[in-house]
Design an enzyme around this catalytic site. Structure first.
Site: not given
Length: 442
Positions: A52, A130, A132, A187, A194, A243, A314, A331, A333
């Protein structure tokens, strides 16, 4: 692995499988399933299992509720934590009674975007996620508390990392289910963890994210803990991201690599990144889909707030990891683990493909710490911010032709409606902070 119908019937008998869960994902990213006894397995393998759809978030109205589950045979796996009356799982695509794919199925939406990539000559989108998560203690009734189970930090080990045994059992369970786990660690925040698993093609990667969440929550509960993928469960600590490392291939060739380039990045990679940056504000409602998501995207907690890129820094939204050759990748992020992985990968791919189609210019990299730049400096450098809240993100999404096209009319309308309701409930709620701030002041 590749399985035939005959393989699955045989394995189910040999392994004494008694029940099969036919899993799929609703629009908000929640795993749903229909559990059938093994006597109905062959019917399921013939795509004849109905459910359904009107009871599932973002699916269909009650007058058009019948839908069918088409199992992906490659996703067959037996849950290792059930030893008596064993249970197996297959992830399904959702179809309408007339045999056409359901337009609002998140897995089908990602497949549509991948088909567009194939029409452009790309045979695969590889993704390394990745996700977490946090581990909280539970009370005597098994309900989650706000008490973390350890005070460990980045890469800590026991006795500081008290989640080590739970995390190790998660890894072992994942490996029993066919994952190739590359690393696991504590982490930055207390109670935060992670586990990294090997990249895969986009559909398999999204399937694995959903399976990963199920395993993490199941094993954590066995340890008397509650695992949450909530983006920002605690004030004053880092939030949880997801990420997404991604690259496009043609056959065995990584189309993001060019050894003649100073950074080893091809024009395709640069166009793709330009598309991601161009549409980042528009797809944020999908990659960061909750009110809580935007409490993670603030300066000071390693989460990207600004739409920029760098080969090493970063603080921007996009980073280029050092590996080159077949491992060259982008990557992204900003996504968080509350995101529906199928939709998140679909909109990022669509944005990147738009950059390739239009050969968008990639802005210069930002190799400074953006967090300590003034607003004037960011404006001068042409660095936009990601949306500040869910309402702003929804407004950006609805105005973007590229992102609305990626989702399709059905998913867009239902997702937007659900998130508008979520925002309105949050907006009109009176929170504890307000009482603490204003009750005696006014």
């Amino acid at each position: 692995m590749s399985f035939s119908k005959e393989d699955i019937v045989r394995i189910a008998k040999e392994e004494n499988v008694r029940f099969i869960r036919l899993q799929f994902t609703d629009l908000l990213g929640t795993i749903k399933n229909v559990e059938i006894p093994v006597s109905q397995l062959e019917k399921a393998l013939d795509n004849k299992m109905m459910f359904d759809g009107s009871s599932i978030e973002g699916y269909v109205r009650i007058e058009e509720s019948d839908m069918y589950l088409y199992p992906d045979l490659s996703t067959w796996v037996i849950f290792p934590w059930v030893t008596d009356n064993r249970v197996a799982r297959m992830i399904c695509d959702v179809y309408m009674p007339d045999g056409t794919p359901f337009a609002g199925d998140p897995r089908g939406i990602l497949k549509r975007c991948l088909n567009e990539a194939k029409e452009m000559g790309f045979t695969a989108m590889n993704v390394g996620p990745e996700p977490e998560f946090f581990l909280f203690r539970t009370d005597e009734k098994g309900n989650p508390t706000t008490e973390l189970n350890d005070q460990g930090g980045y890469f800590d080990l026991a006795p500081m990392d008290l989640g080590e045994n739970c995390r190790r059992e998660i890894v072992l369970t994942l490996e029993e289910m066919g994952f190739e786990v590359e690393a696991s660690h504590h982490e930055v925040a207390y109670g935060q963890h992670e586990i990294d698993f090997k990249y895969a093609d986009a559909i398999k990667a999204a399937d694995q994210i959903q399976t990963f969440k199920l395993v993490v929550k199941t094993v954590a509960r066995q340890h008397g803990l509650h695992a949450t993928f909530m983006p920002k469960p605690l004030f004053g600590m880092n939030g949880s991201g997801m990420h997404a490392h991604q690259s496009l291939f043609k056959g065995e060739e990584n189309m993001f690599y060019d050894e003649s380039d100073s950074l080893g990045l091809s024009k395709t990679a640069r166009y793709y990144m330009a598309g991601i940056l161009k549409h980042a504000r528009a797809f944020a409602a999908i990659t960061n889909p909750t009110v809580n998501s935007y409490k993670r995207l603030v300066p000071g907690y390693e989460a990207p707030c600004y739409v920029a890129w760098s080969a090493s820094n970063r603080s921007p939204m996009i980073r280029i990891p050092a590996s080159r050759g077949l491992s060259t990748r982008v990557e992204v992020r900003n996504p968080d683990p509350a995101a529906n992985p199928y939709l998140a990968l679909a909109v990022m791919l669509k944005a990147g493909l738009d950059g390739i189609k239009r050969k968008l210019d990639l802005p210069a990299p930002i190799d400074r710490n953006i967090y300590i730049m003034s607003e004037e400096e960011r404006i001068e450098e042409g660095i936009p911010s990601l949306p500040g809240d869910l309402k702003e993100a929804l407004s950006e999404m609805i105005r973007s032709h590229v992102i609305t096209e990626a989702l399709g009319e059905h998913a867009l309308a239902h997702f937007y409606e659900l998130k508008e309701i979520e925002w309105d409930i949050y907006r009109t709620q009176v929170h504890e902070w307000e009482r603490a701030q204003y009750m005696t002041l006014y």
